[in-house]
Scaffold this motif. Structure first.
Motif, PDB file in Angstrom:
ATOM      1  N   LYS A 239      -4.669  -0.277  -9.072  1.00 21.08           N
ATOM      2  CA  LYS A 239      -3.504   0.592  -8.861  1.00 21.08           C
ATOM      3  C   LYS A 239      -2.162  -0.322  -8.428  1.00 21.08           C
ATOM      4  O   LYS A 239      -1.126   0.291  -7.972  1.00 21.08           O
ATOM      5  CB  LYS A 239      -4.064   0.861  -7.492  1.00 21.08           C
ATOM      6  CG  LYS A 239      -4.624   2.312  -7.521  1.00 21.08           C
ATOM      7  CD  LYS A 239      -5.361   3.584  -5.855  1.00 21.08           C
ATOM      8  CE  LYS A 239      -5.898   4.231  -6.816  1.00 21.08           C
ATOM      9  NZ  LYS A 239      -6.309   4.962  -5.878  1.00 21.08           N
ATOM     10  N   ARG A 240      -2.010  -2.149  -8.120  1.00 20.66           N
ATOM     11  CA  ARG A 240      -1.578  -2.790  -8.480  1.00 20.66           C
ATOM     12  C   ARG A 240      -0.229  -2.587  -8.499  1.00 20.66           C
ATOM     13  O   ARG A 240       0.356  -2.823  -8.343  1.00 20.66           O
ATOM     14  CB  ARG A 240      -1.967  -4.113  -7.772  1.00 20.66           C
ATOM     15  CG  ARG A 240      -2.416  -4.802  -6.574  1.00 20.66           C
ATOM     16  CD  ARG A 240      -3.669  -5.715  -6.852  1.00 20.66           C
ATOM     17  NE  ARG A 240      -4.115  -6.072  -5.731  1.00 20.66           N
ATOM     18  CZ  ARG A 240      -5.630  -7.083  -5.795  1.00 20.66           C
ATOM     19  NH1 ARG A 240      -5.375  -8.610  -6.357  1.00 20.66           N
ATOM     20  NH2 ARG A 240      -6.320  -7.665  -4.803  1.00 20.66           N
TER      21      ARG A 240
ATOM     22  N   ARG B 268       0.771  -1.451   0.339  1.00 19.15           N
ATOM     23  CA  ARG B 268      -0.147   0.032  -0.125  1.00 19.15           C
ATOM     24  C   ARG B 268       0.910   1.044   0.423  1.00 19.15           C
ATOM     25  O   ARG B 268       0.277   2.542  -0.846  1.00 19.15           O
ATOM     26  CB  ARG B 268      -0.533   0.323   1.315  1.00 19.15           C
ATOM     27  CG  ARG B 268      -1.758  -0.910   1.165  1.00 19.15           C
ATOM     28  CD  ARG B 268      -2.524  -0.860   2.966  1.00 19.15           C
ATOM     29  NE  ARG B 268      -1.550  -1.362   3.471  1.00 19.15           N
ATOM     30  CZ  ARG B 268      -2.628  -1.364   5.336  1.00 19.15           C
ATOM     31  NH1 ARG B 268      -3.700  -0.664   5.721  1.00 19.15           N
ATOM     32  NH2 ARG B 268      -1.285  -1.243   6.093  1.00 19.15           N
TER      33      ARG B 268
ATOM     34  N   PRO C  75      -6.540  -1.908  -4.642  1.00 23.90           N
ATOM     35  CA  PRO C  75      -7.926  -1.804  -5.579  1.00 23.90           C
ATOM     36  C   PRO C  75      -6.959  -2.548  -6.514  1.00 23.90           C
ATOM     37  O   PRO C  75      -5.269  -2.325  -6.655  1.00 23.90           O
ATOM     38  CB  PRO C  75      -8.029  -0.985  -5.882  1.00 23.90           C
ATOM     39  CG  PRO C  75      -7.877  -0.079  -4.597  1.00 23.90           C
ATOM     40  CD  PRO C  75      -6.736  -0.504  -4.114  1.00 23.90           C
ATOM     41  N   LYS C  76      -7.515  -3.494  -7.629  1.00 19.94           N
ATOM     42  CA  LYS C  76      -6.895  -3.937  -8.603  1.00 19.94           C
ATOM     43  C   LYS C  76      -6.406  -3.421  -9.009  1.00 19.94           C
ATOM     44  O   LYS C  76      -4.950  -3.758 -10.042  1.00 19.94           O
ATOM     45  CB  LYS C  76      -7.497  -5.250  -9.458  1.00 19.94           C
ATOM     46  CG  LYS C  76      -7.598  -6.366  -8.623  1.00 19.94           C
ATOM     47  CD  LYS C  76      -8.827  -7.716  -9.151  1.00 19.94           C
ATOM     48  CE  LYS C  76      -8.598  -8.610  -8.793  1.00 19.94           C
ATOM     49  NZ  LYS C  76      -9.788  -9.495  -7.827  1.00 19.94           N
TER      50      LYS C  76
END
Length: 194
Positions: free
Chosen positions: A151-152, A116, A148-149
């Motif tokens: 932003k990975r 994160r 969130p997917k």
């Protein structure tokens, strides 16, 4: 990897206390409360072998966990926790340096970061320290389920860049909640213990 046996063998503070049954070791490093214990517990499918705590700075020794009578996970004290006295932190520093500089059975280090956030100065310093000692490093970017997917990929790239990850080292997104990344983590760990 199927784990049938896992036990905490000893909590050591010096070389004299390290187990002497010549098994390969994988060290686990990361800042306080980043999720080292949750990572161990998820990998070995046990709820409480490695004690998790909401209080940072709980691990104050080198904890040797013997896995399947084949190798050790060695959980080292978390770094970057301010509420521990300077003297206590220095003591941990000496203990960790002794371990990393003298332990011939150490095959690789798992460096746990938080996906994160950008890796901290302490994470950067720890990675540099491990590379100085010429150790292979597997970076586990934990808490993936909280990102969130979409932003990975950006967060992973940030981890690579901030740590200046060297070729041969890997960053694995991981979630102790969902188990995502577990098989990949085992795949890389197995390379160093077989």
């Amino acid at each position: 990897m199927k784990v049938t046996e896992a036990e905490l063998v000893i909590s050591a503070v010096s070389q004299k206390q390290y187990p002497n049954n010549r098994l390969p070791e994988i060290a686990l490093a990361g800042r306080s409360n980043v999720g080292k214990s949750s990572f161990i517990n998820k990998l070995i499918q046990r709820k409480n072998l490695a004690r998790t705590s909401s209080k940072p700075g709980k691990t104050q020794t080198l904890n040797f966990y013997k896995i399947n009578d084949a190798f050790y996970f060695v959980d080292v004290p978390g770094y970057g926790y301010a509420k521990v006295s300077k003297r206590e932190r220095e003591k941990w520093g000496v203990m960790m340096e002794e371990y990393f500089e003298t332990q011939a059975l150490l095959r690789a280090c798992v460096l746990i970061t938080d996906l994160r956030h950008e890796p901290t100065k302490d994470d950067v310093q720890m990675y540099a320290f491990l590379k100085y000692h010429e150790l292979p490093v597997i970076i586990i970017a934990t808490k993936m389920d909280k990102v969130p997917k979409g932003k990975r990929a950006k967060q992973l790239k940030q981890t690579f860049q901030t740590l200046s990850v060297e070729s041969g080292d890997i960053v694995i997104p991981f979630s102790a909640e969902t188990g995502e990344g577990k098989e990949e983590a085992w795949r890389y760990i197995r390379q160093y213990i077989s």
